[in-house]
Design a protein around this motif. Structure first.
Motif, PDB file in Angstrom:
ATOM      1  N   LEU A 144       0.842  -1.196   0.000  1.00  0.00           N
ATOM      2  CA  LEU A 144       0.000   0.000   0.000  1.00  0.00           C
ATOM      3  C   LEU A 144       0.876   1.244   0.000  1.00  0.00           C
ATOM      4  O   LEU A 144       1.672   1.453   0.915  1.00  0.00           O
ATOM      5  N   TYR A 145       0.713   2.073  -1.039  1.00  0.00           N
ATOM      6  CA  TYR A 145       1.433   3.348  -1.122  1.00  0.00           C
ATOM      7  C   TYR A 145       0.479   4.469  -0.742  1.00  0.00           C
ATOM      8  O   TYR A 145      -0.617   4.589  -1.294  1.00  0.00           O
ATOM      9  N   THR A 146       0.894   5.306   0.192  1.00  0.00           N
ATOM     10  CA  THR A 146       0.035   6.389   0.650  1.00  0.00           C
ATOM     11  C   THR A 146       0.858   7.474   1.332  1.00  0.00           C
ATOM     12  O   THR A 146       2.047   7.282   1.614  1.00  0.00           O
ATOM     13  N   ALA A 147       0.217   8.597   1.574  1.00  0.00           N
ATOM     14  CA  ALA A 147       0.765   9.598   2.487  1.00  0.00           C
ATOM     15  C   ALA A 147       0.117   9.355   3.844  1.00  0.00           C
ATOM     16  O   ALA A 147      -1.037   8.923   3.917  1.00  0.00           O
ATOM     17  N   VAL A 148       0.868   9.586   4.911  1.00  0.00           N
ATOM     18  CA  VAL A 148       0.319   9.390   6.255  1.00  0.00           C
ATOM     19  C   VAL A 148       0.571  10.634   7.096  1.00  0.00           C
ATOM     20  O   VAL A 148       1.523  11.380   6.861  1.00  0.00           O
ATOM     21  N   ASN A 149      -0.303  10.828   8.084  1.00  0.00           N
ATOM     22  CA  ASN A 149      -0.125  11.944   9.012  1.00  0.00           C
ATOM     23  C   ASN A 149       0.705  11.502  10.213  1.00  0.00           C
ATOM     24  O   ASN A 149       1.246  10.391  10.230  1.00  0.00           O
TER      25      ASN A 149
END
Length: 248
Positions: A144-149
């Motif tokens: 899973l590729y994503t931006a995270v906080n």
């Protein structure tokens, strides 16, 4: 500055990744009647444990005349090398597959932890992440590729990913873990969050699939560092096109 930090961290991870393949299968048997495991490679340092003949230790490396080992209680220590005989453990195919999956998970976790704990994360508020999504065998996995906080929660973003090239390097390291085992093909399917009303609820969309066919690749060149993974990987995206933008 942050590029140097992350790239250096990736180099460290690549060394750890390759070194782990060697150490996990190498055991040492104590060959003398009695000896001790020490905190430092020095007989004058503190002794951590007494080791009797045929005691087993896991070999982590060598420091001059000493072996760095992991003891039965999982602590690390040094044993005089002349007192240790090496034994290469045979592990089953299933054990090798499980180990490879664990190694891939650890590699991803280490990369994400390094990025999350950097000053870059404090400044940017959101950072890129590549997480293990699914896969029962190391020849076919989904990431899973994503931006995270800051809470490590996937979030949508219209920003560009400044660490795209580092994530491509991470994919290369993962492939190096995969090709240790013999399969007809090695596939990495990368997915991104399907943000519904700006929220990730577990659904994903396909981002890109990467396939390395054994019959069309010179794995010896790749393992030896004289060939590139990307010379043989089939993908709808070139490496320089991957991870440039955050999913949104």
């Amino acid at each position: 500055m942050y590029k140097f930090f992350i790239t250096t961290a990736l180099l460290i991870l690549s060394v750890v990744a390759s070194f782990a393949e060697e150490t996990v299968e190498v055991m040492g048997n104590i060959s003398v009647t009695k000896t001790y495991a020490y905190v430092e490679p020095d007989f004058d340092s503190k002794a951590l444990a007494r080791l009797n003949k045929n005691s087993k230790v896991l070999i982590l490396g060598q420091d001059g005349d000493w072996m760095k080992v992991r003891l039965y209680n999982k602590s690390e220590a040094y044993v005089y090398a002349k007192y240790v005989s090496l034994k290469f453990e045979n592990i089953t195919r299933k054990e090798s597959e499980v180990k490879a999956l664990i190694d891939i998970n650890n590699l991803l976790d280490q990369f994400n932890d390094i990025v999350q704990s950097s000053w870059f994360a404090e400044k940017q508020k959101i950072v890129p992440a590549l997480k293990f999504h699914s896969g029962k065998t190391p020849d076919d996995i989904s990431l899973l590729y994503t931006a995270v906080n800051s809470k490590d929660e996937p979030v949508p973003s219209l920003k560009e990913n400044p660490l795209s090239s580092d994530m491509v390097k991470l994919i290369e390291l993962i492939y190096m873990k995969m090709i240790v085992l013999t399969y007809d093909r090695y596939k990495i399917n990368i997915v991104v969050p399907d943000f519904i009303s700006g929220t990730y609820k577990g659904k994903t969309e396909n981002y890109v699939s990467l396939t390395l066919q054994k019959n069309f690749a010179n794995l010896d060149e790749i393992k030896g560092g004289t060939g590139s993974i990307w010379d043989y990987v089939r993908s709808a995206k070139r490496p320089e096109e991957m991870f440039n933008d955050y999913p949104h």
